[in-house]
Design a protein around this motif. Structure first.
Motif, PDB file in Angstrom:
ATOM      1  N   ASP B  19      10.018  29.297 -48.642  1.00 14.14           N
ATOM      2  CA  ASP B  19       9.943  30.710 -49.034  1.00 14.14           C
ATOM      3  C   ASP B  19      11.239  31.481 -48.773  1.00 14.14           C
ATOM      4  O   ASP B  19      11.357  32.628 -49.188  1.00 14.14           O
ATOM      5  CB  ASP B  19       8.785  31.416 -48.309  1.00 14.14           C
ATOM      6  N   HIS B  20      12.187  30.874 -48.064  1.00 13.09           N
ATOM      7  CA  HIS B  20      13.470  31.520 -47.817  1.00 13.09           C
ATOM      8  C   HIS B  20      14.069  31.962 -49.152  1.00 13.09           C
ATOM      9  O   HIS B  20      14.023  31.193 -50.096  1.00 13.09           O
ATOM     10  CB  HIS B  20      14.402  30.522 -47.104  1.00 13.09           C
ATOM     11  N   PRO B  21      14.651  33.149 -49.339  1.00  9.97           N
ATOM     12  CA  PRO B  21      14.975  34.147 -48.313  1.00  9.97           C
ATOM     13  C   PRO B  21      13.839  35.124 -47.978  1.00  9.97           C
ATOM     14  O   PRO B  21      14.076  36.024 -47.181  1.00  9.97           O
ATOM     15  CB  PRO B  21      16.146  34.885 -48.942  1.00  9.97           C
ATOM     16  N   ASP B  22      12.654  34.960 -48.600  1.00  9.49           N
ATOM     17  CA  ASP B  22      11.542  35.824 -48.194  1.00  9.49           C
ATOM     18  C   ASP B  22      10.928  35.282 -46.910  1.00  9.49           C
ATOM     19  O   ASP B  22      11.032  34.092 -46.619  1.00  9.49           O
ATOM     20  CB  ASP B  22      10.465  35.868 -49.283  1.00  9.49           C
ATOM     21  N   GLU B  23      10.272  36.150 -46.176  1.00 11.17           N
ATOM     22  CA  GLU B  23       9.583  35.717 -44.969  1.00 11.17           C
ATOM     23  C   GLU B  23       8.308  34.952 -45.354  1.00 11.17           C
ATOM     24  O   GLU B  23       7.614  35.320 -46.293  1.00 11.17           O
ATOM     25  CB  GLU B  23       9.216  36.935 -44.090  1.00 11.17           C
ATOM     26  N   ALA B  24       8.052  33.884 -44.630  1.00 11.39           N
ATOM     27  CA  ALA B  24       6.832  33.102 -44.826  1.00 11.39           C
ATOM     28  C   ALA B  24       5.890  33.403 -43.670  1.00 11.39           C
ATOM     29  O   ALA B  24       6.336  33.759 -42.572  1.00 11.39           O
ATOM     30  CB  ALA B  24       7.165  31.613 -44.845  1.00 11.39           C
ATOM     31  N   CYS B  25       4.593  33.258 -43.907  1.00  4.44           N
ATOM     32  CA  CYS B  25       3.639  33.561 -42.830  1.00  4.44           C
ATOM     33  C   CYS B  25       2.379  32.715 -42.970  1.00  4.44           C
ATOM     34  O   CYS B  25       2.092  32.185 -44.039  1.00  4.44           O
ATOM     35  CB  CYS B  25       3.283  35.045 -42.831  1.00  4.44           C
ATOM     36  N   GLY B  26       1.657  32.596 -41.889  1.00  2.00           N
ATOM     37  CA  GLY B  26       0.415  31.834 -41.919  1.00  2.00           C
ATOM     38  C   GLY B  26      -0.211  31.734 -40.545  1.00  2.00           C
ATOM     39  O   GLY B  26       0.218  32.397 -39.602  1.00  2.00           O
ATOM     40  N   VAL B  27      -1.210  30.878 -40.484  1.00  2.34           N
ATOM     41  CA  VAL B  27      -2.035  30.751 -39.287  1.00  2.34           C
ATOM     42  C   VAL B  27      -2.255  29.273 -39.018  1.00  2.34           C
ATOM     43  O   VAL B  27      -2.246  28.459 -39.944  1.00  2.34           O
ATOM     44  CB  VAL B  27      -3.398  31.460 -39.565  1.00  2.34           C
ATOM     45  N   VAL B  28      -2.413  28.908 -37.753  1.00  7.19           N
ATOM     46  CA  VAL B  28      -2.964  27.591 -37.428  1.00  7.19           C
ATOM     47  C   VAL B  28      -4.245  27.855 -36.642  1.00  7.19           C
ATOM     48  O   VAL B  28      -4.203  28.411 -35.547  1.00  7.19           O
ATOM     49  CB  VAL B  28      -1.993  26.707 -36.623  1.00  7.19           C
ATOM     50  N   HIS B  81      11.750  34.650 -39.805  1.00  7.52           N
ATOM     51  CA  HIS B  81      12.812  35.627 -40.015  1.00  7.52           C
ATOM     52  C   HIS B  81      13.887  34.886 -40.787  1.00  7.52           C
ATOM     53  O   HIS B  81      14.198  33.743 -40.469  1.00  7.52           O
ATOM     54  CB  HIS B  81      13.357  36.137 -38.675  1.00  7.52           C
ATOM     55  N   THR B  82      14.448  35.528 -41.798  1.00  6.72           N
ATOM     56  CA  THR B  82      15.347  34.781 -42.673  1.00  6.72           C
ATOM     57  C   THR B  82      16.810  35.187 -42.505  1.00  6.72           C
ATOM     58  O   THR B  82      17.693  34.548 -43.054  1.00  6.72           O
ATOM     59  CB  THR B  82      14.911  34.930 -44.141  1.00  6.72           C
ATOM     60  N   ALA B  83      17.071  36.252 -41.746  1.00  8.04           N
ATOM     61  CA  ALA B  83      18.462  36.658 -41.511  1.00  8.04           C
ATOM     62  C   ALA B  83      18.720  36.983 -40.053  1.00  8.04           C
ATOM     63  O   ALA B  83      19.843  37.303 -39.673  1.00  8.04           O
ATOM     64  CB  ALA B  83      18.799  37.868 -42.388  1.00  8.04           C
ATOM     65  N   THR B  84      17.679  36.948 -39.238  1.00  8.94           N
ATOM     66  CA  THR B  84      17.836  37.312 -37.828  1.00  8.94           C
ATOM     67  C   THR B  84      17.232  36.215 -36.958  1.00  8.94           C
ATOM     68  O   THR B  84      16.614  35.284 -37.456  1.00  8.94           O
ATOM     69  CB  THR B  84      17.127  38.655 -37.529  1.00  8.94           C
ATOM     70  N   GLU B  85      17.399  36.371 -35.637  1.00 13.92           N
ATOM     71  CA  GLU B  85      16.926  35.314 -34.740  1.00 13.92           C
ATOM     72  C   GLU B  85      15.396  35.261 -34.687  1.00 13.92           C
ATOM     73  O   GLU B  85      14.712  36.200 -35.094  1.00 13.92           O
ATOM     74  CB  GLU B  85      17.496  35.511 -33.326  1.00 13.92           C
ATOM     75  N   ALA B  86      14.905  34.148 -34.154  1.00 17.16           N
ATOM     76  CA  ALA B  86      13.462  33.926 -34.064  1.00 17.16           C
ATOM     77  C   ALA B  86      12.909  34.633 -32.840  1.00 17.16           C
ATOM     78  O   ALA B  86      12.491  34.014 -31.862  1.00 17.16           O
ATOM     79  CB  ALA B  86      13.170  32.420 -34.018  1.00 17.16           C
ATOM     80  N   TYR B  87      12.953  35.971 -32.881  1.00 15.94           N
ATOM     81  CA  TYR B  87      12.468  36.778 -31.774  1.00 15.94           C
ATOM     82  C   TYR B  87      11.653  37.939 -32.368  1.00 15.94           C
ATOM     83  O   TYR B  87      12.069  38.514 -33.376  1.00 15.94           O
ATOM     84  CB  TYR B  87      13.651  37.305 -30.944  1.00 15.94           C
ATOM     85  N   PRO B  88      10.516  38.284 -31.759  1.00 17.60           N
ATOM     86  CA  PRO B  88       9.670  39.320 -32.362  1.00 17.60           C
ATOM     87  C   PRO B  88      10.388  40.660 -32.500  1.00 17.60           C
ATOM     88  O   PRO B  88      11.018  41.133 -31.555  1.00 17.60           O
ATOM     89  CB  PRO B  88       8.494  39.435 -31.386  1.00 17.60           C
ATOM     90  N   SER B  89      10.282  41.250 -33.678  1.00 19.82           N
ATOM     91  CA  SER B  89      10.882  42.564 -33.916  1.00 19.82           C
ATOM     92  C   SER B  89       9.950  43.645 -33.383  1.00 19.82           C
ATOM     93  O   SER B  89       8.818  43.371 -32.993  1.00 19.82           O
ATOM     94  CB  SER B  89      11.060  42.766 -35.421  1.00 19.82           C
TER      95      SER B  89
END
Lengths: 92, 161
Positions: B19-28, B81-89
């Protein structure tokens, strides 16, 4: 007959662990008041101090998101099924 | 700590890359009350945006109804996150601290900012991190990848800090 309400996991602390509870009222606001009388603290989790539905909570009457049907003024009746869920969203 | 099997880990990374450059999302999803992320459910990002994600309201209802019928809950909620680090905004933290959000959820953040394309070269991993978010407080947790849940927790595990 009453209105069936599905409660999300974290709010079951208010309902003695029950997944589903029953209530009554002519509108969603009245239903939430009735639920709060039975399960103290529930209203605070769903409705803001300004009297609006919390924006991080989704509420459905039957399959309809109440955002599109009048929010807290949405009409409800016996036999309806209400579902409360956490909104899932975010961004960078 | 988040313990997740290799196939699910790979599926989350593949979804984020696709899905890059869009954000992808989901659940496990996993059995309610457990910490076992067993059933990978990619969701559509209704915002179709590189800076925002949201589950469509009707999709959300369908998802929770299905989990409820199977006595499951969302063990992991992931997004990229597609342009920033993997940290919650700040927005991520706001939603995760909402009054109906369960603080027992593991929030997985994947960043595709450097490695959207799979090159096969060393270091070609996307950032994959996991957090607990409780009342606006973010705490990162260890991610342990197990080969499979099918045979219990096998001793052949790789631990990433």
């Amino acid at each position: 007959m009453a209105i069936q309400v599905r409660i999300p996991t974290i709010l079951r602390t208010h309902t003695g662990g029950n997944k589903t509870v029953e209530g009554s009222g002519a509108t969603l606001a009245a239903l939430i008041d009735d639920l709060d009388a039975q399960h103290s603290g529930l209203k605070n989790r769903l409705v803001t101090e300004e009297g609006k539905l919390h924006r991080f909570v989704n509420v459905y009457v039957n399959d309809e998101d109440v955002r599109f049907t009048g929010a807290l003024d949405t009409q409800v009746k016996d036999g309806d099924s209400v579902t409360i869920l956490p909104a899932v969203a975010g961004g960078c | 700590m988040l313990r997740i099997d290799r196939a699910t880990y790979d599926a989350i990374v593949a979804h984020a890359r696709k899905d890059h450059p869009d954000e992808a999302c989901g659940v496990v999803a996993g059995p309610e009350g457990t910490e076992r992320p067993e059933r990978f459910i990619p969701m559509l990002n209704a915002a179709r945006s590189p800076t925002f994600y949201e589950f469509d309201s009707a999709d959300l209802l369908r998802l929770y109804r299905e989990m409820d019928d199977r006595d499951e809950w969302p063990v992991v909620v992931y997004h990229s996150h597609t342009a920033t680090e993997a940290y919650p905004s700040r927005t991520d933290v706001g939603y995760a601290s909402g009054p109906a959000a369960d603080p027992r959820t593991h929030y997985v953040l994947v960043s595709t900012r450097h490695h959207a394309e799979r090159t096969g070269l060393a270091g070609d991993d996307v950032e994959f991190r996991s957090y607990r978010i409780v009342d606006g407080e973010v705490s990162e947790e260890e991610v342990e990848i197990v080969e499979s849940y099918l045979f219990g927790h096998s001793p052949t595990t790789v631990v990433y800090d």
